[in-house]
Design an enzyme around this catalytic site. Structure first.
Site, PDB file in Angstrom:
ATOM      1  N   GLU A  70      12.176  58.918  52.645  1.00  0.00           N
ATOM      2  CA  GLU A  70      13.187  60.090  53.001  1.00  0.00           C
ATOM      3  C   GLU A  70      13.600  59.426  54.527  1.00  0.00           C
ATOM      4  OE1 GLU A  70      11.091  59.867  50.606  1.00  0.00           O
ATOM      5  OE2 GLU A  70      12.146  61.736  49.797  1.00  0.00           O
TER       6      GLU A  70
ATOM      7  N   GLU B  72       8.051  63.029  44.055  1.00  0.00           N
ATOM      8  CA  GLU B  72       7.707  64.286  44.210  1.00  0.00           C
ATOM      9  C   GLU B  72       7.464  64.836  42.755  1.00  0.00           C
ATOM     10  OE1 GLU B  72      11.344  64.134  47.520  1.00  0.00           O
ATOM     11  OE2 GLU B  72       9.470  65.702  48.285  1.00  0.00           O
TER      12      GLU B  72
HETATM   13  N1  COA Z   1      20.988  56.714  43.818  1.00  0.00           N
HETATM   14  C1  COA Z   1      22.157  56.331  43.425  1.00  0.00           C
HETATM   15  N2  COA Z   1      22.214  55.166  42.641  1.00  0.00           N
HETATM   16  C2  COA Z   1      21.100  54.006  42.692  1.00  0.00           C
HETATM   17  C3  COA Z   1      19.422  54.498  43.354  1.00  0.00           C
HETATM   18  C4  COA Z   1      19.607  55.965  44.410  1.00  0.00           C
HETATM   19  N3  COA Z   1      18.403  56.143  44.321  1.00  0.00           N
HETATM   20  N4  COA Z   1      18.958  53.780  42.721  1.00  0.00           N
HETATM   21  C5  COA Z   1      19.162  52.961  42.343  1.00  0.00           C
HETATM   22  N5  COA Z   1      20.371  53.042  41.712  1.00  0.00           N
HETATM   23  C6  COA Z   1      21.364  52.510  41.724  1.00  0.00           C
HETATM   24  C7  COA Z   1      22.074  50.966  41.573  1.00  0.00           C
HETATM   25  O1  COA Z   1      23.045  50.865  42.711  1.00  0.00           O
HETATM   26  C8  COA Z   1      22.069  50.060  41.211  1.00  0.00           C
HETATM   27  O2  COA Z   1      23.483  50.773  40.275  1.00  0.00           O
HETATM   28  P1  COA Z   1      25.303  49.374  39.953  1.00  0.00           P
HETATM   29  O3  COA Z   1      23.916  48.945  39.289  1.00  0.00           O
HETATM   30  O4  COA Z   1      26.123  50.150  39.829  1.00  0.00           O
HETATM   31  O5  COA Z   1      25.359  49.201  40.944  1.00  0.00           O
HETATM   32  C9  COA Z   1      20.847  50.910  40.150  1.00  0.00           C
HETATM   33  O6  COA Z   1      20.972  52.008  40.217  1.00  0.00           O
HETATM   34  C10 COA Z   1      20.296  49.247  39.899  1.00  0.00           C
HETATM   35  O7  COA Z   1      19.773  48.872  41.388  1.00  0.00           O
HETATM   36  P2  COA Z   1      19.409  47.959  41.716  1.00  0.00           P
HETATM   37  O8  COA Z   1      19.328  48.502  43.555  1.00  0.00           O
HETATM   38  O9  COA Z   1      20.738  47.100  42.250  1.00  0.00           O
HETATM   39  O10 COA Z   1      18.287  47.601  41.944  1.00  0.00           O
HETATM   40  P3  COA Z   1      17.614  46.743  42.450  1.00  0.00           P
HETATM   41  O11 COA Z   1      16.188  45.977  41.641  1.00  0.00           O
HETATM   42  O12 COA Z   1      17.703  45.596  43.710  1.00  0.00           O
HETATM   43  O13 COA Z   1      16.795  47.630  43.933  1.00  0.00           O
HETATM   44  C11 COA Z   1      15.667  49.568  43.944  1.00  0.00           C
HETATM   45  C12 COA Z   1      15.730  48.314  43.518  1.00  0.00           C
HETATM   46  C13 COA Z   1      15.199  50.751  43.640  1.00  0.00           C
HETATM   47  C14 COA Z   1      14.583  48.919  45.397  1.00  0.00           C
HETATM   48  C15 COA Z   1      16.698  50.141  45.263  1.00  0.00           C
HETATM   49  O14 COA Z   1      18.107  50.483  44.129  1.00  0.00           O
HETATM   50  C16 COA Z   1      16.462  50.950  45.815  1.00  0.00           C
HETATM   51  O15 COA Z   1      16.502  50.170  47.264  1.00  0.00           O
HETATM   52  N6  COA Z   1      17.270  52.240  45.953  1.00  0.00           N
HETATM   53  C17 COA Z   1      17.221  53.250  46.354  1.00  0.00           C
HETATM   54  C18 COA Z   1      15.967  53.586  46.627  1.00  0.00           C
HETATM   55  C19 COA Z   1      15.619  55.158  47.317  1.00  0.00           C
HETATM   56  O16 COA Z   1      16.135  55.122  48.592  1.00  0.00           O
HETATM   57  N7  COA Z   1      15.804  56.318  47.168  1.00  0.00           N
HETATM   58  C20 COA Z   1      16.260  57.430  47.732  1.00  0.00           C
HETATM   59  C21 COA Z   1      15.065  58.337  48.248  1.00  0.00           C
HETATM   60  S1  COA Z   1      15.327  59.927  48.694  1.00  0.00           S
END
Ligand code: COA
Length: 243
Positions: free
Chosen positions: A135, A115
């Site tokens: 979302e 966004e």
């Molecule tokens: N909010 C808070 N922390 C987040 C985050 C988010 N949206 N996305 C990633 N992080 C953090 C993880 O918790 C992790 O922290 P840690 O190292 O302290 O555990 C760090 O960033 C790295 O992310 P990680 O999930 O370990 O990497 P990955 O390569 O396995 O996965 C994603 C990457 C993007 C697929 C996964 O992090 C994810 O699905 N994030 C959420 C996406 C989401 O739903 N966003 C909200 C949209 S409304």
């Protein structure tokens, strides 16, 4: 303007550089980032030295992985977490800026990240970029303008597909869908974005601003009203030159 924790803001040669700076959390958008972004956007809007702004993400892995899910988890519900975000109209401020805004995207561009990119006028992405709106999977709909900006950028059918299925798309597909202007290699992302910004900065800032207004505001009007807007902005330029 530099004492921020979640954002780095720099100014150089009439370009404002905004870097989302929480790489340890994939630049997830939290309330502090919201507050700091609000201040930075105000500065970009009001500072006549800034004629173009570039938005990028710190670290190797993401432009922004969406809203900070840890704040979602501490709020009574995702809906309440979302309500808190409405306390400042960051998105209204973003869309009210009549200067060109360019997103330099890499890695994850999810939810609020997408966004933010859609609030920009031009989008460059490196080959590793992945876009998505997760979302609905969290039981909410986008609230940073995404339901309006996405279908105004890609087609209505593609916007619905991206939102309703949660499917992520890669840079090459994003280019085909006209979600982005250009795909570049990762190491050239910032230099290519800066080149684009430099071309814009070379033009008269008032003309640039009116041209942006004519297109972006005109798109929300009927053709007749849009032609009226174009004529008004054009005559403002002409009359300012005759003085
Ligand atoms: N909010 C808070 N922390 C987040 C985050 C988010 N949206 N996305 C990633 N992080 C953090 C993880 O918790 C992790 O922290 P840690 O190292 O302290 O555990 C760090 O960033 C790295 O992310 P990680 O999930 O370990 O990497 P990955 O390569 O396995 O996965 C994603 C990457 C993007 C697929 C996964 O992090 C994810 O699905 N994030 C959420 C996406 C989401 O739903 N966003 C909200 C949209 S409304």
């Amino acid at each position: 303007m530099s004492n921020f924790e979640t954002i780095i803001y720099q100014k150089q040669n009439n370009i404002g550089y905004v870097t989302l700076n929480r790489p340890q959390a994939l630049n997830a958008y939290n309330i502090q980032m919201r507050d700091e972004l609000y201040q930075v956007l105000g500065a970009i809007k009001d500072d006549s030295e800034v004629r173009v702004a570039i938005f990028a993400g710190a670290g190797e892995r993401a432009f922004c992985a969406g809203a900070d899910l840890t704040e979602f988890l501490t709020a009574p519900s995702p809906t309440v977490a979302r309500q808190v975000r409405w306390e400042r109209d960051v998105w209204g401020l973003f869309l009210s800026i009549d200067k060109p805004l360019i997103a330099a995207l890499h890695g994850y561009v999810l939810g609020d990240g997408l966004e933010i990119a859609l609030c920009c006028d031009l989008r460059l992405a490196s080959e590793d970029t992945q876009f998505g709106m997760p979302e609905p999977g969290l039981g909410i709909i986008p609230a940073a303008g995404g339901t309006q900006t996405l279908p105004r950028t890609v087609s209505k059918a593609k916007a619905l597909e991206i939102l309703l299925t949660g499917r992520w798309i890669k840079a090459e597909e994003a280019l085909r869908l006209k979600l982005i202007n250009q795909v570049v290699c990762r190491k050239e992302l910032l230099s290519e974005t800066k080149k684009l910004a430099d071309k814009i900065v070379a033009h008269d800032p008032t003309v640039v601003s009116y041209a942006k207004q004519a297109i972006t505001r005109g798109l929300d009007l009927s053709l007749e009203q849009g032609l009226g807007l174009e004529a008004r902005l054009g005559s403002l330029i002409t009359s300012s030159r005759q003085r």
